[in-house]
Design a protein around this motif. Structure first.
Motif, short mmCIF file in Angstrom:
data_model
loop_
_atom_site.label_atom_id
_atom_site.label_comp_id
_atom_site.label_asym_id
_atom_site.label_seq_id
_atom_site.Cartn_x
_atom_site.Cartn_y
_atom_site.Cartn_z
N LEU A 20 2.47 1.64 -3.52
CA LEU A 20 1.46 2.14 -4.45
C LEU A 20 1.14 3.61 -4.20
O LEU A 20 1.01 4.39 -5.14
CB LEU A 20 0.19 1.29 -4.36
N HIS A 21 1.04 3.98 -2.95
CA HIS A 21 0.77 5.37 -2.59
C HIS A 21 1.88 6.29 -3.12
O HIS A 21 1.60 7.37 -3.64
CB HIS A 21 0.64 5.49 -1.07
N GLU A 22 3.12 5.86 -2.98
CA GLU A 22 4.26 6.66 -3.46
C GLU A 22 4.26 6.83 -4.97
O GLU A 22 4.84 7.77 -5.49
CB GLU A 22 5.58 6.04 -3.00
N THR A 23 3.62 5.92 -5.68
CA THR A 23 3.53 6.03 -7.14
C THR A 23 2.30 6.84 -7.57
O THR A 23 2.06 7.01 -8.76
CB THR A 23 3.47 4.65 -7.81
N GLY A 24 1.50 7.27 -6.59
CA GLY A 24 0.32 8.06 -6.90
C GLY A 24 -0.95 7.24 -7.04
O GLY A 24 -1.98 7.75 -7.47
N LEU A 25 -0.90 5.97 -6.67
CA LEU A 25 -2.07 5.10 -6.77
C LEU A 25 -2.59 4.83 -5.36
O LEU A 25 -1.89 4.29 -4.52
CB LEU A 25 -1.68 3.79 -7.45
N TYR A 26 -3.81 5.24 -5.11
CA TYR A 26 -4.40 5.13 -3.78
C TYR A 26 -5.49 4.07 -3.79
O TYR A 26 -6.53 4.25 -4.40
CB TYR A 26 -4.98 6.47 -3.34
N LEU A 27 -5.20 2.94 -3.14
CA LEU A 27 -6.18 1.87 -3.01
C LEU A 27 -6.59 1.76 -1.55
O LEU A 27 -5.75 1.94 -0.66
CB LEU A 27 -5.59 0.54 -3.48
N MET A 57 0.84 -1.20 0.00
CA MET A 57 0.00 0.00 0.00
C MET A 57 0.87 1.25 0.00
O MET A 57 0.57 2.22 -0.71
CB MET A 57 -0.94 -0.01 1.21
N GLN A 58 1.97 1.25 0.76
CA GLN A 58 2.87 2.39 0.81
C GLN A 58 3.55 2.60 -0.55
O GLN A 58 3.64 3.73 -1.04
CB GLN A 58 3.93 2.19 1.90
N GLU A 85 -7.33 -0.80 0.29
CA GLU A 85 -6.62 -1.87 1.00
C GLU A 85 -6.06 -2.85 0.00
O GLU A 85 -6.65 -3.12 -1.04
CB GLU A 85 -7.55 -2.60 1.96
#
Length: 117
Positions: free
Chosen positions: A67-74, A64-65, A76
């Motif tokens: 993905l978040h750093e790549t700009g993708l917010y999921l 999740m972290q 869970e």
């Protein structure tokens, strides 16, 4: 025919190391090894994530972290996450170097590509 690529593997369990390793990337093989997968394609990379929210698996905080750093917010991500490269035609290739370097920085580790026997 086996199709091997270097995959960035981010385990759900924090006690397991994040690795860059050679995997047979045929969908059936990935599904047999890691369970049902959904694929998210983003630019030059793709992520294979647990399709059924992992059943009783807890969240994969590192995936999740990343993905978040790549700009993708999921909301869970559960279970082990696999990251590969992606061609313009959707074929899997080796995980891009920039994604591996980002994981190294985020998780404070050096990822060396290893060959599976």
């Amino acid at each position: 025919m086996i199709r091997k690529c270097i995959a960035l593997v981010v385990p759900a369990r924090l006690g397991e190391d994040v690795t860059a390793r050679s995997l047979d990337v045929r969908y059936g093989t990935l599904q047999a090894l890691y369970g049902p997968r959904d694929c998210i394609v983003r630019g030059d990379w793709q992520a294979y994530l647990r399709a059924d929210n992992g059943g009783n698996l807890g969240p994969n905080l590192r995936a999740m972290q990343l993905l978040h750093e790549t700009g993708l917010y999921l909301p869970e991500v559960a279970g082990n996450a696999l990251f590969l490269g992606s061609t313009e035609h959707g074929w899997a290739t080796d995980a891009p170097e920039h994604l591996i370097r980002l994981a190294e920085r985020l998780f404070d580790m050096r990822l060396v590509a290893v060959e599976l026997v």
